[in-house]
Design a protein around this motif. Structure first.
Motif, short mmCIF file in Angstrom:
data_model
loop_
_atom_site.label_atom_id
_atom_site.label_comp_id
_atom_site.label_asym_id
_atom_site.label_seq_id
_atom_site.Cartn_x
_atom_site.Cartn_y
_atom_site.Cartn_z
N VAL A 27 3.05 2.22 -10.25
CA VAL A 27 1.86 1.37 -10.23
C VAL A 27 0.67 2.30 -10.33
CG1 VAL A 27 0.48 -0.27 -8.91
CG2 VAL A 27 2.99 -0.38 -8.80
N VAL A 28 -0.19 2.08 -11.32
CA VAL A 28 -1.39 2.90 -11.50
C VAL A 28 -2.61 2.03 -11.18
CG1 VAL A 28 -2.76 4.30 -13.07
CG2 VAL A 28 -0.25 4.30 -13.25
N LEU A 29 -3.32 2.40 -10.14
CA LEU A 29 -4.49 1.66 -9.68
C LEU A 29 -5.75 2.49 -9.92
CD1 LEU A 29 -5.66 -0.81 -8.05
CD2 LEU A 29 -5.29 0.58 -5.99
N ILE A 30 -6.72 1.92 -10.64
CA ILE A 30 -7.98 2.62 -10.92
C ILE A 30 -9.12 1.86 -10.23
CG2 ILE A 30 -9.57 3.45 -12.70
CD1 ILE A 30 -7.24 3.62 -14.61
N LEU A 31 -9.86 2.56 -9.38
CA LEU A 31 -10.93 1.96 -8.59
C LEU A 31 -12.31 2.41 -9.10
CD1 LEU A 31 -9.49 2.45 -4.99
CD2 LEU A 31 -9.28 0.43 -6.46
N ASN A 32 -13.25 1.48 -9.08
CA ASN A 32 -14.63 1.81 -9.42
C ASN A 32 -15.37 2.44 -8.25
OD1 ASN A 32 -14.85 0.90 -12.18
ND2 ASN A 32 -14.66 -1.20 -11.40
N SER A 33 -14.93 2.09 -7.03
CA SER A 33 -15.57 2.62 -5.82
C SER A 33 -14.55 2.68 -4.70
CB SER A 33 -16.76 1.74 -5.43
OG SER A 33 -16.34 0.40 -5.20
N THR A 34 -14.93 3.20 -3.57
CA THR A 34 -14.02 3.33 -2.43
C THR A 34 -13.56 1.96 -1.94
OG1 THR A 34 -15.07 5.38 -1.74
CG2 THR A 34 -13.78 4.21 -0.08
N LEU A 35 -12.27 1.86 -1.64
CA LEU A 35 -11.69 0.62 -1.14
C LEU A 35 -11.14 0.86 0.26
CD1 LEU A 35 -10.81 -2.33 -1.58
CD2 LEU A 35 -8.74 -1.45 -2.69
N VAL A 36 -11.65 0.09 1.22
CA VAL A 36 -11.24 0.22 2.62
C VAL A 36 -10.22 -0.86 2.95
CG1 VAL A 36 -12.04 0.25 5.02
CG2 VAL A 36 -13.49 1.19 3.20
N ASP A 37 -9.25 -0.50 3.79
CA ASP A 37 -8.18 -1.41 4.22
C ASP A 37 -7.44 -2.05 3.03
OD1 ASP A 37 -8.71 -0.90 6.87
OD2 ASP A 37 -10.07 -2.62 7.08
N PRO A 38 -7.00 -1.26 2.07
CA PRO A 38 -6.30 -1.85 0.93
C PRO A 38 -4.83 -2.11 1.25
CG PRO A 38 -6.40 0.51 0.66
CD PRO A 38 -7.10 0.21 1.97
N ASN A 86 -6.00 4.78 5.52
CA ASN A 86 -6.33 3.38 5.30
C ASN A 86 -7.52 3.18 4.37
OD1 ASN A 86 -5.23 0.87 5.83
ND2 ASN A 86 -6.79 0.36 7.35
N TRP A 87 -7.72 4.09 3.42
CA TRP A 87 -8.75 3.89 2.40
C TRP A 87 -8.40 4.68 1.15
CZ3 TRP A 87 -11.74 7.96 0.51
CH2 TRP A 87 -11.68 9.16 1.24
N LEU A 88 -8.90 4.21 0.00
CA LEU A 88 -8.68 4.86 -1.28
C LEU A 88 -10.02 5.15 -1.93
CD1 LEU A 88 -5.76 2.64 -2.70
CD2 LEU A 88 -5.57 4.99 -1.83
N SER A 89 -10.18 6.34 -2.45
CA SER A 89 -11.44 6.73 -3.09
C SER A 89 -11.50 6.19 -4.51
CB SER A 89 -11.55 8.25 -3.10
OG SER A 89 -10.47 8.81 -3.84
N ALA A 90 -12.68 6.25 -5.10
CA ALA A 90 -12.85 5.86 -6.50
C ALA A 90 -12.02 6.77 -7.39
CB ALA A 90 -14.33 5.93 -6.88
N GLY A 91 -11.48 6.20 -8.46
CA GLY A 91 -10.64 6.99 -9.37
C GLY A 91 -9.26 6.39 -9.52
N GLY A 326 17.32 7.79 -5.62
CA GLY A 326 17.21 7.72 -4.17
C GLY A 326 15.82 8.01 -3.67
N SER A 327 14.86 8.25 -4.59
CA SER A 327 13.51 8.57 -4.12
C SER A 327 12.79 7.31 -3.70
CB SER A 327 12.73 9.27 -5.23
OG SER A 327 12.60 8.42 -6.35
N GLY A 328 11.83 7.46 -2.84
CA GLY A 328 11.02 6.33 -2.40
C GLY A 328 9.71 6.29 -3.14
N GLY A 329 8.71 5.66 -2.55
CA GLY A 329 7.41 5.53 -3.20
C GLY A 329 6.38 6.31 -2.46
N GLY A 330 5.26 6.53 -3.13
CA GLY A 330 4.15 7.24 -2.50
C GLY A 330 2.91 7.00 -3.29
N ASN A 331 1.81 7.61 -2.90
CA ASN A 331 0.57 7.43 -3.61
C ASN A 331 -0.02 8.78 -3.95
OD1 ASN A 331 -0.04 7.41 -0.63
ND2 ASN A 331 -2.10 7.66 -1.45
N GLY A 332 -0.80 8.80 -5.03
CA GLY A 332 -1.40 10.04 -5.44
C GLY A 332 -2.90 9.97 -5.34
#
Length: 332
Positions: A27-38, A86-91, A326-332
């Motif tokens: 899953v590729v998520l692109i944000l315009n700005s910081t997202l809190v509590d996603p 518990n937050w994701l930056s823009a990008g 057998g790998s799990g998921g993560g975020n970059g």
């Protein structure tokens, strides 16, 4: 401007997934700005349903139709990705996921009466509502154990003979034979068969048509929970041979039909199933000068071997990215 610019699913293009195999993607998520509590999620869903209208009958009220339907849930798996702090930056942010399909699933299927469909859906939620989502439908090939029950297949010969009339007082016989080395095939395989036409008439035969038919029996219920069934047939493949079979002559035609990559496996209706399928190869000799035709029909069995837990073979057209690691998921 929305905080989410886009959300995309990355999966192998045009992949066919065998029941029991793994699905790997991102899953590729692109944000315009910081997202809190996603909340970023991905889910795998498989469902089936059938529906048709049926006349109640003259014994009741022939002016009304009754709706017969049925549905089934085959798979529903959900993964929520952990988000650090518990937050994701823009990008751009990438999340890896892996799902394992159940070993017993019907194939992806669509007709006017029934559907079996699978999809992967990614979503991003804020504190109160969904900010973005993306859905991709999957091609899933069902499996069967037929190869275990019938390890050997004998050559097959089917014959049809018909006496035809023409020119008012003339008669002759058309004999049609179909020969096959086997009648059990897997999706994506080639069906090779030989048709022999013995023309014992004084007329020339110009057209022979070969077609593969699927006969599907649907199981449904009325609003009063009465069980109903309906059989519907469709032509899957068709091939026409333009030939000149002269009077009192015999001709052989070798034909090949390439099966689709995804097919419902041959089956009998069992409790809890909404549909079952059987197949038939039909050779037809058209006789326009006698206003009739001669047909020979061969039952065809479609089977697909279950995944070997040790070998995990890839289905036809699949890619190595589908093999579970057998790998799990993560975020970059």
């Amino acid at each position: 401007m929305s905080v989410v610019k886009s959300i995309e699913l990355v999966l192998p293009k045009d992949a066919v997934y065998l029941a029991g195999s793994g699905i790997k993607g991102q899953v590729v998520l692109i944000l315009n700005s910081t997202l809190v509590d996603p909340t970023v999620r991905v889910e795998l869903v498989g469902r089936g349903y059938v529906e048709w209208n049926e006349e109640i009958g003259a014994s009741r009220d022939y002016s009304r139709d009754v709706i017969c339907n049925n549905k089934a849930d085959y798979v529903h798996k959900l993964k929520t990705f952990p988000v650090e702090d518990n937050w994701l930056s823009a990008g751009s942010h990438t999340f890896d996921f892996h799902f394992s399909l159940p070993p017993r699933l019907p194939s992806t299927f669509a007709s006017k009466i029934g559907h079996v469909f699978y999809f992967v859906q990614a979503s991003c939620m804020g504190r109160e509502h969904i900010l973005a989502k993306k859905r991709m439908y999957l091609l899933v090939q069902g499996t069967s154990d037929f190869h275990k029950e019938n390890p050997l297949q004998n050559p097959l010969l089917v014959e049809a003979e018909k006496k035809v009339s023409y020119n008012c007082c003339s008669q002759g016989t058309i004999c049609l034979q179909i020969q096959m080395e086997k009648n059990t095939f897997a999706p994506g395989e080639r069906v090779i068969f030989t048709t022999e036409i013995n023309n014992q008439t004084s007329r020339c035969i110009k057209t022979v048509i070969f077609a593969l038919y699927a006969h599907v029996q649907y199981e449904g219920f009325t609003p009063n929970a009465e069980r109903r069934s309906r059989v519907d047939s469709s032509e899957l493949l068709r091939q026409e041979a333009n030939t000149q079979i002269m009077p009192f002559n015999t001709t052989k035609i070798v034909s090949t039909l390439n099966l689709p990559q995804v097919l419902s496996v041959s089956s009998c209706t069992r409790d809890g199933e909404i549909m079952s399928t059987r197949y038939e190869l039909v050779s037809t000799v058209h006789l326009p000068w006698s206003l009739t035709s001669v047909k020979a029909k061969v039952p065809i069995i479609i089977t697909s071997a279950p995944v070997d837990p040790d070998g995990c073979p890839l289905p036809e057209g699949a890619t190595p990215e589908q093999i579970p690691d057998g790998s799990g998921g993560g975020n970059g």
